[in-house]
Design an enzyme around this catalytic site. Structure first.
Site, PDB file in Angstrom:
ATOM      1  N   LYS A  52       0.104 -17.606  18.567  1.00 18.81           N
ATOM      2  CA  LYS A  52      -0.651 -17.358  19.803  1.00 18.81           C
ATOM      3  C   LYS A  52      -0.204 -16.047  20.430  1.00 18.81           C
ATOM      4  O   LYS A  52      -1.003 -15.252  20.919  1.00 18.81           O
ATOM      5  CB  LYS A  52      -0.453 -18.519  20.788  1.00 18.81           C
ATOM      6  CG  LYS A  52      -1.195 -19.780  20.383  1.00 18.81           C
ATOM      7  CD  LYS A  52      -0.783 -20.996  21.194  1.00 18.81           C
ATOM      8  CE  LYS A  52      -1.395 -22.262  20.599  1.00 18.81           C
ATOM      9  NZ  LYS A  52      -0.943 -23.496  21.220  1.00 18.81           N
ATOM     10  N   GLN A  96       3.008 -26.344  25.246  1.00 18.98           N
ATOM     11  CA  GLN A  96       2.869 -26.657  23.815  1.00 18.98           C
ATOM     12  C   GLN A  96       3.228 -28.121  23.565  1.00 18.98           C
ATOM     13  O   GLN A  96       4.307 -28.574  23.942  1.00 18.98           O
ATOM     14  CB  GLN A  96       3.781 -25.713  23.008  1.00 18.98           C
ATOM     15  CG  GLN A  96       3.604 -25.822  21.513  1.00 18.98           C
ATOM     16  CD  GLN A  96       2.216 -25.387  21.029  1.00 18.98           C
ATOM     17  OE1 GLN A  96       1.682 -24.372  21.473  1.00 18.98           O
ATOM     18  NE2 GLN A  96       1.616 -26.173  20.146  1.00 18.98           N
ATOM     19  N   ASP A 119      -5.865 -24.593  28.311  1.00 18.39           N
ATOM     20  CA  ASP A 119      -6.037 -25.537  27.206  1.00 18.39           C
ATOM     21  C   ASP A 119      -7.072 -26.601  27.566  1.00 18.39           C
ATOM     22  O   ASP A 119      -7.503 -27.368  26.701  1.00 18.39           O
ATOM     23  CB  ASP A 119      -4.701 -26.250  26.876  1.00 18.39           C
ATOM     24  CG  ASP A 119      -4.044 -25.676  25.625  1.00 18.39           C
ATOM     25  OD1 ASP A 119      -4.743 -24.996  24.849  1.00 18.39           O
ATOM     26  OD2 ASP A 119      -2.839 -25.916  25.428  1.00 18.39           O
TER      27      ASP A 119
END
Ligand code: NDP
Length: 299
Positions: A52, A96, A119
């Site tokens: 990322k 994450q 997200d």
């Protein structure tokens, strides 16, 4: 029939190239900043975060990784999220996953300010998506799946989609997003009976169950589109949830693993971060007041 390959690597590169132009057009203070919170020492998480960060740098998005020990408590982690929420330079925040077992992921994800939740895992954004509200931040993998389907030029309205998997991060939001695009959606899971019978009725199959090569040729209707979300290791090699070699003989389009949904997920995360930067109060056109006429404020 031999299926056309839906090249997620190429499509993601196109998305990143376009994003790079858009980001370059923003001035200094408005450059998007993605904060990635990484807890513990999970090897796969480290690889995902590294990818990322690399992709963000390519398009001019700043990616800051906040590494926490796996002994961090829930309250301390919530305090980190809160600080990032309040930091005007941070456009987007992701945590994450997976988190260590002693931390409730929903509690952490719910603490991310919805506007910075790039997200789209905050239940508020999931709810907006379920209510078909256009301001929902849609999570990256479902968004990538939609973009891949749209790249075929097919009309999604009325298509029967069978989604294999009902997780909060892939199956459910993918089903909602496709429902919002007028597909007829069947959601399946580990208790579903006669799964192959259902998938054989589908115009589009989205496989997101984490079972290597589960979906076989005789599960698929001739000419169906097959999107393989799975990332699995089998005999040391990466593979999806679809038996690619078999299914490509019968599908009209199919995504490979690797090189299909994976790269699109990263590209969509960056796009979400760019869009979040436009929503920040520091966004130069209107300082977040929404009187600039910029398309983001007219949604
Ligand atoms: P989860 O393990 O959270 O969810 C898996 C889902 O599949 C569950 O709903 C489960 O059912 C269902 N399932 C499991 N086995 C079967 C089966 N035999 N038949 C039907 N349904 C089944 O996984 P994720 O959703 O997080 O991820 C799914 C896959 O996608 C994984 O391989 C993951 O690595 C990959 N992934 C890929 C991404 C990408 O960018 N390409 C991004 C995120 C994930 P139940 O609910 O009943 O347990």
């Amino acid at each position: 029939m031999t299926a056309q390959i839906l090249d997620g690597k190429k499509l993601a590169a196109d998305v990143r190239a376009e994003l790079a132009h858009k980001v370059a057009a923003l001035s200094g203070d408005n450059v998007p900043v993605l904060a990635v919170v990484l807890v513990g020492d999970n090897e796969a998480s480290r690889i995902y975060v590294r990818n990322k960060k690399k992709a963000a740098a390519e398009v001019g998005i700043v990616c800051e990784v906040f590494e926490m020990s796996d002994t961090i408590g829930e309250q301390a982690l919530l305090a980190v999220i809160d600080e990032l929420n309040e930091n005007p330079h941070v456009s987007g925040i992701i945590v994450q996953l997976p988190l260590p077992a002693h931390i409730n992921p929903l509690k952490i994800l719910a603490a991310i300010r919805p506007q910075k939740d790039v997200d789209g895992f905050n239940p508020y954004n999931a709810g907006l998506l379920a209510c078909r509200e256009p301001q929902a931040v849609v999570s990256a993998t479902p968004k990538g799946i939609l973009r891949l389907l749209q790249s075929t030029g097919m009309n999604l309205a009325g298509k029967h989609v069978v989604v294999i998997g009902r997780s909060n991060i892939v199956g459910r939001p993918a089903a909602m997003l496709l429902l919002n695009h007028d597909c007829t959606v069947t959601i399946t899971h580990s208790h579903t009976r006669n799964l192959p019978e259902l998938t054989r009725q589908a115009d589009i199959v989205v496989a997101a169950c984490g079972c290597p090569k589960l979906v076989k040729k005789d599960w698929i209707k001739f000419g169906a589109v097959v999107i393989d979300v799975g990332i699995n290791r089998l005999d040391g090699k990466l593979c999806g949830d679809v038996d690619f070699e078999q299914v490509k003989e019968i599908a009209s389009y199919i995504t490979p693993v690797p090189g299909g949904v994976g790269p699109m997920t990263v590209a969509m995360l960056l796009e979400n971060t760019y869009e979040a930067a436009l929503r920040q109060p520091t966004h130069e056109c209107c300082h977040g007041h929404g009187h600039c006429g910029c398309h983001k404020h007219n949604d």
